[in-house]
Design an enzyme around this catalytic site. Structure first.
Site, PDB file in Angstrom:
ATOM      1  N   ASP A  42      37.502  41.548  43.824  1.00 35.85           N
ATOM      2  CA  ASP A  42      36.473  40.937  42.972  1.00 35.85           C
ATOM      3  C   ASP A  42      36.253  41.816  41.733  1.00 35.85           C
ATOM      4  OD1 ASP A  42      34.032  39.845  41.896  1.00 35.85           O
ATOM      5  OD2 ASP A  42      33.675  38.933  43.851  1.00 35.85           O
ATOM      6  N   SER A  83      32.076  34.556  40.395  1.00 43.48           N
ATOM      7  CA  SER A  83      32.884  34.611  41.618  1.00 43.48           C
ATOM      8  C   SER A  83      32.881  33.288  42.370  1.00 43.48           C
ATOM      9  CB  SER A  83      32.353  35.703  42.543  1.00 43.48           C
ATOM     10  OG  SER A  83      32.545  36.962  41.944  1.00 43.48           O
ATOM     11  N   THR A 136      32.406  34.720  47.165  1.00 41.96           N
ATOM     12  CA  THR A 136      33.858  34.655  47.330  1.00 41.96           C
ATOM     13  C   THR A 136      34.263  34.122  48.704  1.00 41.96           C
ATOM     14  OG1 THR A 136      33.998  36.509  45.790  1.00 41.96           O
ATOM     15  CG2 THR A 136      36.005  35.945  46.996  1.00 41.96           C
ATOM     16  N   ASP A 257      33.718  44.747  42.010  1.00 41.28           N
ATOM     17  CA  ASP A 257      32.819  44.018  41.105  1.00 41.28           C
ATOM     18  C   ASP A 257      31.449  44.694  40.992  1.00 41.28           C
ATOM     19  OD1 ASP A 257      31.911  41.362  39.775  1.00 41.28           O
ATOM     20  OD2 ASP A 257      30.562  41.492  41.500  1.00 41.28           O
ATOM     21  N   HIS A 261      29.504  46.003  37.733  1.00 45.81           N
ATOM     22  CA  HIS A 261      28.177  45.556  37.294  1.00 45.81           C
ATOM     23  C   HIS A 261      27.257  46.743  37.010  1.00 45.81           C
ATOM     24  CE1 HIS A 261      28.329  41.213  37.522  1.00 45.81           C
ATOM     25  NE2 HIS A 261      28.919  41.267  38.715  1.00 45.81           N
ATOM     26  N   ASP A 299      39.152  37.666  40.779  1.00 45.22           N
ATOM     27  CA  ASP A 299      38.529  36.375  40.470  1.00 45.22           C
ATOM     28  C   ASP A 299      38.139  36.310  38.995  1.00 45.22           C
ATOM     29  OD1 ASP A 299      36.632  38.345  40.904  1.00 45.22           O
ATOM     30  OD2 ASP A 299      35.313  37.077  42.128  1.00 45.22           O
ATOM     31  N   HIS A 300      37.880  37.477  38.437  1.00 41.00           N
ATOM     32  CA  HIS A 300      37.529  37.647  37.026  1.00 41.00           C
ATOM     33  C   HIS A 300      37.436  39.146  36.830  1.00 41.00           C
ATOM     34  CE1 HIS A 300      33.703  38.881  38.568  1.00 41.00           C
ATOM     35  NE2 HIS A 300      33.649  37.762  39.267  1.00 41.00           N
TER      36      HIS A 300
HETATM   37 MG    MG Z   1      32.987  38.502  45.688  1.00 39.42          MG
HETATM   38 ZN    ZN Z   2      30.266  39.900  39.598  1.00 42.24          ZN
END
Ligand code: MG
Ligand code: ZN
Length: 363
Positions: A42, A83, A136, A257, A261, A299-300
């Site tokens: 992620d 996500s 996710t 992820d 963040h 996912d990004h």
């Molecule tokens: Mg996730």
């Molecule tokens: Zn995120």
């Protein structure tokens, strides 16, 4: 890890030279895979992947892949994807809005890859370092108009037919913490699951297995999560590979992820290295098994992360972030094993679903 921020390009060159060979792979390329392991990092953009080369002591497992592509991540309603929309694209092939859990733009449920292949008697598994009801993993088994409907998402688990489930999220299954007072643990047991809430079992169960080891997300690597992700992946593979009809396993490194963040490079990188170790488990299994395609993607991208030179010092990396949110940069996809040749190129996130379904539909 901090001292390694000063790593020199000389050391990098050595680690590249020592990269694993992958000669065994080409002989598999023309065969059809029976199994797919999909590993999702992620928030893992190319700078995150690159960081494994600068901050991991051994050659990253990313280097064992021969087929590499790029994925365009935009959602239906936004250039920058979240996500939920991304996992929904992978799980259902539908482009939808940010926040959607396996529903389309009209908020109607769309069948997921797990729901489509379960009737073919293919085994399935999901593992995450987040709670199992987080966006996710949720998008592979639940259908909700909002990713935040955690209690509702958890309600899908007992009827999901997923053979192996591991992650956090106990509070969303607990009758004392749910608004509707449903006992999702008991419902799982009633549906034939062996439920574990304390430790990761050493071996796979004969029954369907559901393992929840944290109230919400799992601990960070920096807080002592240890080898949960690679070990759970090993147990899942031991269990799922008993099915002659094949399996689909989704493994998420969720907290790459979260480090993005919070703009914490050490958090991000420690999660990335754990994810790379898990990729190693998947690739080792696949190399032995011979009928397994391993796909690694994100996912990004999160954080607008870059490996900048530290001022004028081109021999020192200074990890930097440009946002506390996600970015629209394309994300890498890696494939190794039979069928890998179909996964190179530049394509939309929804195309990954179609490519995976092509494999299972050929059965
Ligand atoms: Mg996730
Ligand atoms: Zn995120």
């Amino acid at each position: 890890m901090k001292d390694r921020f000063k790593i020199t390009l000389g050391i990098l060159a050595v680690s590249i030279t020592l990269g694993c060979g992958s000669s065994k792979v080409n002989s598999q390329a023309s065969k059809k895979p029976k199994n797919i392991i999909l590993l999702i990092g992620d928030g893992m953009g190319l700078s995150q992947v690159s960081a494994s080369y600068f901050y991991k002591d051994t050659t990253p497992n990313f280097e064992r892949f021969n087929t590499i592509g790029l994925i365009k991540t935009s959602a239906a309603d936004a250039l920058v994807c979240d996500s939920a929309a991304s996992a929904t694209a992978y799980a259902t092939g539908v482009t939808t809005y940010n926040g959607a859990i396996a529903v389309d733009m009209q908020k109607q449920p769309v069948a997921t890859i797990i729901e489509k292949i379960t009737p073919k008697n293919i085994s399935t598994g999901i593992i995450s370092t987040s709670s199992i009801v987080h966006a996710t993993p949720a998008s592979f088994y639940a259908h909700e108009s909002s990713r935040k409907s955690y209690d509702e998402i958890a309600s899908y688990l007992p009827n999901s037919n997923i053979d192996f489930i591991a992650g956090g999220g106990k509070q969303f299954l607990d009758k004392n913490k749910r608004e509707d007072k449903r006992d999702i643990f008991q419902e799982l047991i009633d549906k034939g699951y062996s439920v574990e809430t304390k430790n990761l079992p050493k071996v796979a169960s004969e029954k369907k297995q559901a393992i929840f080891l944290a109230d919400d997300g799992m601990l960070k690597m920096l807080e002592g999560r240890g080898d949960f992700l690679p070990s759970a992946t090993k147990i899942a593979l031991e269990k799922l590979s008993k099915n002659e009809n094949g399996f689909f396993l989704m493994v998420e490194g969720a907290q790459i992820d979260w480090g993005g963040h919070s703009n914490e490079a050490e958090y991000l990188i420690s999660e990335l290295i754990d994810f790379d170790n898990t990729i190693g488990v998947a690739l080792d299994f696949a190399a032995n098994n011979g009928e397994t395609l391993v796909i690694v993607t994100a996912d990004h991208e999160t954080g607008g992360f870059t490996l900048a030179a530290d001022g004028g010092n081109y021999n020192k990396i200074k990890p930097m972030f440009s946002t506390g949110g996600h970015s629209a940069t394309m994300i890498p996809i890696f494939a190794e094993g039979p069928g890998q040749e179909d996964f190179g190129g530049i394509y939309k996130n929804t195309t990954l679903f179609q490519k995976m379904m092509n494999i299972f539909n050929k059965k």
